[in-house]
Structures are given as structure tokens and as C-alpha cells.
Design an enzyme around this catalytic site. Structure first.
Site, PDB file in Angstrom:
ATOM      1  N   ASN A 108      47.578  31.392  44.677  1.00  0.00           N
ATOM      2  CA  ASN A 108      48.857  31.955  45.133  1.00  0.00           C
ATOM      3  C   ASN A 108      49.362  31.147  46.329  1.00  0.00           C
ATOM      4  O   ASN A 108      48.712  30.204  46.774  1.00  0.00           O
ATOM      5  CB  ASN A 108      48.685  33.443  45.487  1.00  0.00           C
ATOM      6  N   LYS A 145      38.196  20.220  30.284  1.00  0.00           N
ATOM      7  CA  LYS A 145      39.638  20.447  30.413  1.00  0.00           C
ATOM      8  C   LYS A 145      40.204  21.092  29.129  1.00  0.00           C
ATOM      9  O   LYS A 145      39.922  20.620  28.023  1.00  0.00           O
ATOM     10  CB  LYS A 145      40.319  19.104  30.687  1.00  0.00           C
ATOM     11  N   ILE A 193      37.152  42.934  47.933  1.00  0.00           N
ATOM     12  CA  ILE A 193      36.282  42.603  49.069  1.00  0.00           C
ATOM     13  C   ILE A 193      36.390  43.663  50.161  1.00  0.00           C
ATOM     14  O   ILE A 193      35.389  44.213  50.638  1.00  0.00           O
ATOM     15  CB  ILE A 193      36.659  41.208  49.633  1.00  0.00           C
TER      16      ILE A 193
HETATM   17  O1  C5P Z   1      45.369  45.572  46.700  1.00  0.00           O
HETATM   18  P1  C5P Z   1      45.990  44.505  47.521  1.00  0.00           P
HETATM   19  O2  C5P Z   1      45.672  43.102  47.058  1.00  0.00           O
HETATM   20  O3  C5P Z   1      47.454  44.673  47.776  1.00  0.00           O
HETATM   21  O4  C5P Z   1      45.320  44.716  48.960  1.00  0.00           O
HETATM   22  C1  C5P Z   1      45.511  43.833  49.997  1.00  0.00           C
HETATM   23  C2  C5P Z   1      44.361  43.947  50.964  1.00  0.00           C
HETATM   24  O5  C5P Z   1      43.132  43.967  50.254  1.00  0.00           O
HETATM   25  C3  C5P Z   1      44.271  42.749  51.879  1.00  0.00           C
HETATM   26  O6  C5P Z   1      43.677  43.189  53.084  1.00  0.00           O
HETATM   27  C4  C5P Z   1      43.365  41.810  51.088  1.00  0.00           C
HETATM   28  O7  C5P Z   1      42.738  40.856  51.933  1.00  0.00           O
HETATM   29  C5  C5P Z   1      42.366  42.778  50.488  1.00  0.00           C
HETATM   30  N1  C5P Z   1      41.811  42.398  49.187  1.00  0.00           N
HETATM   31  C6  C5P Z   1      40.466  42.079  49.092  1.00  0.00           C
HETATM   32  N2  C5P Z   1      39.914  41.787  47.884  1.00  0.00           N
HETATM   33  C7  C5P Z   1      40.660  41.784  46.780  1.00  0.00           C
HETATM   34  C8  C5P Z   1      42.031  42.102  46.842  1.00  0.00           C
HETATM   35  C9  C5P Z   1      42.573  42.391  48.066  1.00  0.00           C
HETATM   36  O8  C5P Z   1      39.776  42.078  50.122  1.00  0.00           O
HETATM   37  N3  C5P Z   1      40.104  41.483  45.607  1.00  0.00           N
END
Ligand code: C5P
Length: 422
Positions: free
Chosen positions: A221, A300, A320
Site C-alpha cells: 500500500n 514468476k 498484530i
Molecule cells: O483494522 P484496521 O487495519 O483499520 O486497523 C488499523 C490499526 O490496526 C492500526 O493501528 C494498524 O497498525 C493495526 N493493524 C495491525 N495488524 C493488522 C491490521 C491492522 O496491527 N493486520
């Protein structure tokens, strides 16, 4: 949780404190602040603005501090005793309680139109302030800009607290209670020893993750990592020990920050769960890819002539921050998340705060031009859990560095709401 050590008031003994009082109704609480400081063995000299004297008399504070109270810059008699530059040099620290919106604005502009602002300009000593004002005044973008600038200039803000206000409103802006103010000052003077490190450890995730599709392609992203890196720099500036778990970004490591580079969400997850249980705070600022390829192709992926479509099977990545927030209470740090939304900011952010079990969330509107992804600026809504429900603070459009200062300040003050030790 590896919490901040408590702040014994004994660190105040023998310290010389200049207490500035400005024109807020909370000025009556300053009398108790002087008493607590004196009880802790501080030498206290009080300086009042003209307006402050409408709320509490200099005589009260003179009686409590045992020193003459200064109220004017142009007072030949007082200047003959201890000139204002001498007074500025005398102070080991300056505490302003209450600090009004007007005083904060004047300090931001480096004005020296009365004794208190002049002393603040003339002194190199550490400076703390306990803001106090009506909740709408506190929330106003002008005040919030001033808060960010004061923090960037090195002021340590104590509070404000939220709740009932003298004007009948309810919300953030009340001056922190005298015990909390004095404890914050004591915490400031607490000596750092190797056996009892005072710097809280903050773990921050930043940047995007990359999820391989094959050896040359990946899903990712537009996250630049700027916000997470600004947080790391500001947390270090505010005295924390910082570990930055970074996805692939094009940014230099902020000075004094330990950086661990990762690529995938799985690697970031592993590092986060290794470090978070020993940390005082975890800030999830990374834009983690929600999905990865079920299995990355070994070679690939080739274009085919017989179909115009390619189907990829993706599987969910671990969340996470939710996993960090779900750590057992004994090892769980204070958890701050981010939410990028395109509508209904407060509603979706509050939902995420609850659903992921976070302590605080920073929500920003990514549909707005000139802020968020890749930009140097951002605006945000900060929400956190409080005993009375969710509280919020709107941070207006400002640089990511200024916003980072505000976020770190708010998170650290929620983390270390000091306990009183008398
Ligand atoms: O659910 P969303 O992606 O909107 O949530 C954003 C928050 O969750 C941020 O703090 C992002 O760092 C954390 N996050 C994460 N692991 C993921 C997705 C989002 O820690 N797989």
C-alpha cells in the site's frame, strides 16, 4: 505491564521551584500545590499574572510559600531584591498552574509582556504547565495548535483532566488535581539510575508491509512511514526508549531509535509479539496488509493467452495490534492504534477501539486532500478509554511532527497518570 516507576516526592527535596499562576478559576487549587511542594521540601517562589489576583490573593500564597509573591515586571522594589533575570536563573524548574488559553498563546509567540512570560523566556530551566480552561476553549483548533507548539518547544503538559467544569460544562479542560501536578513535577526530578531505568520502552510499528505474490511481485500500500517515524522521533525526544519495527520505507532512522526492518505482516507480527510484553507502550502505526497470498508462487507468474483474468487466493494476516492488546494483563503494554477512515470518523474509531481492545486510537480522515498517506501533514481525532467512557480530542491539521508530539504526550500522560506518594 512494564509500567513507569512511581515518582517519589522525595526527589523534590531542596529543589527551587518557580510557580506561575494565571487567571483561571482553578487558581484556588494552586494554594494546595504550594503546600504540597513545601511539604516535600521544595523552595517555592510564586509569580502571579494580574488576572490571577482576581481569583486568589498574593497574601495567601505568600503565607504558604513563606516568600514574597511577585506580580509585576516593573516593580522597582521587588527588582532591587531579586531582579527578574536573577529569579529566572534561580529556578530549577518553572511550573505554571493553572495555565490559561491566553497565557499558552502568549508563550507560543515568545511574548514577554508581563513578569511570568518574561521569566519563561529568560529561563533555561525545565518547564511544566497544567492547562485549565473551558472544554470548548481546550478543544479549539487554536489551543490545540498551541499545545502542539508548546510540547515541541519542550514544555511538559500535565493534563488537563476531563469532567465537570466550573462553568457547568463537562469535558476535557479541568486542571489536573494538585496531587497529580506535584507528582508530575516530582517525576520530572527523579534521578535516573541503571537499576531503575525511568525511560519507558515504546515499541512502534510503521510503514507498509509487503506480501509476496511471486519472486518479483508483491501486494502493498501507499504508506510512507512518516507518521510512525515522527512518533518514534518525538517519543525519544520526550524521554522514551524506542524500538521501531519498520516495513520497507525510504526514511532515515530517527536519532537514538532502535530500528528493526521487516517485510511481511507475519514478520512484523513475530517481532511485535517478541518485544511488546516487555514494553510499557505499543503503538501500531503500520499499514499492515490485511491479506497475503495463500502461497507465494515459487517462480514468476506467467501471463496466459487463454484467459483475461488471474485468480489469486488470499488468506488473512494476523491482526498484530489486536494480538498485542490481548496479551495477559501482567505483560500487556498500553496499546495505541491508528484508524484510517473515509467517513464517520468518531463512530468507526470508537468501534475499532473496542473491537481490538485498544487503550487509545488515533483516527484520521484519509479522504481529505493534503493529509495522511505520503503527506507531511495530518489531522486526527484522538480517542481513549476513561473511567467515565470514551474521551476524545480533535487535533487540527498540522505537521506530522507536531501531531506526533501531541499523540505521544497524550499517550504518556494516560500511561503514567501518577500515583501520589506522600
Ligand atoms: O483494522 P484496521 O487495519 O483499520 O486497523 C488499523 C490499526 O490496526 C492500526 O493501528 C494498524 O497498525 C493495526 N493493524 C495491525 N495488524 C493488522 C491490521 C491492522 O496491527 N493486520
Amino acid at each position: 505491564m512494564a509500567s513507569l516507576p512511581l515518582s517519589p516526592l522525595s526527589s523534590l527535596a531542596g529543589k527551587r521551584l518557580l510557580l506561575g499562576i494565571s487567571a483561571g478559576i482553578a487558581a484556588y487549587k494552586s494554594a494546595l500545590i504550594v503546600r504540597l511542594l513545601k511539604q516535600a521540601g521544595c523552595e517555592v517562589r510564586v509569580v502571579m499574572t494580574e488576572g490571577a489576583q482576581a481569583f486568589i490573593t498574593p497574601l495567601t500564597l505568600q503565607a504558604l510559600s513563606g516568600e514574597p509573591v511577585r506580580t509585576s515586571l516593573l516593580d522597582p522594589e521587588a527588582e532591587a531584591g531579586m531582579g527578574h533575570i536573577e529569579l529566572a536563573r534561580w529556578a530549577d524548574a518553572i511550573l505554571i498552574a493553572p495555565a490559561t488559553a491566553d497565557l499558552m498563546a502568549r508563550l507560543v509567540h515568545g511574548m514577554a509582556d508581563d513578569l511570568l512570560t518574561t521569566l519563561c523566556l529568560a529561563s533555561d530551566a525545565p518547564k511544566l504547565m497544567a492547562p485549565a480552561m473551558n472544554q470548548a476553549m481546550w478543544r479549539h483548533p487554536a489551543t490545540q495548535r498551541n499545545v502542539a507548539q508548546l510540547a515541541a518547544d519542550g514544555w511538559q503538559l500535565i493534563g488537563p483532566a476531563a469532567g465537570d467544569q466550573a462553568c457547568g460544562d463537562v469535558g476535557p479542560g479541568r486542571m489536573s488535581e494538585p496531587e497529580a501536578v506535584v507528582n508530575a513535577v516530582a517525576h520530572h526530578f527523579k534521578p535516573t539510575t541503571l537499576a531503575q531505568p525511568s525511560a519507558p520502552h515504546i515499541v512502534i510499528t510503521a510503514g507498509p508491509t509487503r506480501e509476496a505474490l511471486d519472486p518479483v511481485r508483491y501486494l502493498s500500500n501507499h504508506s510512507s512511514g512518516k507518521m510512525g517515524y515522527a512518533l518514534a522521533a518525538q517519543a525519544t525526544a520526550q524521554g522514551a526508549r524506542v524500538t521501531l519495527i519498520s516495513g520497507p520505507v525510504n526514511l532515515p532512522t530517527p536519532q537514538g531509535v532502535e530500528r528493526i526492518d521487516v517485510e511481511t505482516a507475519a514478520q512484523m507480527h513475530q517481532e511485535a509479539l517478541r518485544l511488546a510484553p516487555q514494553a510499557a507502550m505499543f503503538i501500531g502505526c503500520a499499514a499492515v496488509a490485511d491479506y497475503r497470498a495463500a502461497s507465494a508462487a515459487e517462480h514468476k507468474i506467467k501471463k496466459t493467452d487463454d484467459s483475461n483474468t488471474l485468480t489469486l487466493t488470499l488468506v488473512k494476516n494476523p491482526d498484530i495490534i489486536a494480538d498485542v492488546a490481548a496479551l495477559p494483563a501482567s505483560t500487556r503494554p498500553f496499546v495505541v492504534g491508528f484508524a484510517a477512515e473515509t467517513q464517520d470518523l468518531a463512530h468507526y474509531a470508537e468501534d475499532k477501539l473496542t473491537r481490538k481492545g485498544l487503550d487509545m486510537i488515533v483516527a484520521n480522515d484519509v479522504s481529505q486532500q493534503g493529509q495522511g498517506f505520503g503527506s507531511d501533514d495530518n489531522a486526527a481525532l484522538l480517542l481513549w478509554r476513561a473511567p467515565s467512557g470514551t474521551e476524545q480530542l480533535a487535533a487540527p491539521h498540522q505537521t506530522k511532527n507536531q501531531l506526533a508530539t501531541l499523540i505521544i504526550h497524550q499517550a504518556l500522560s494516560l500511561l503514567s497518570t501518577p500515583l501520589l506518594e506522600l
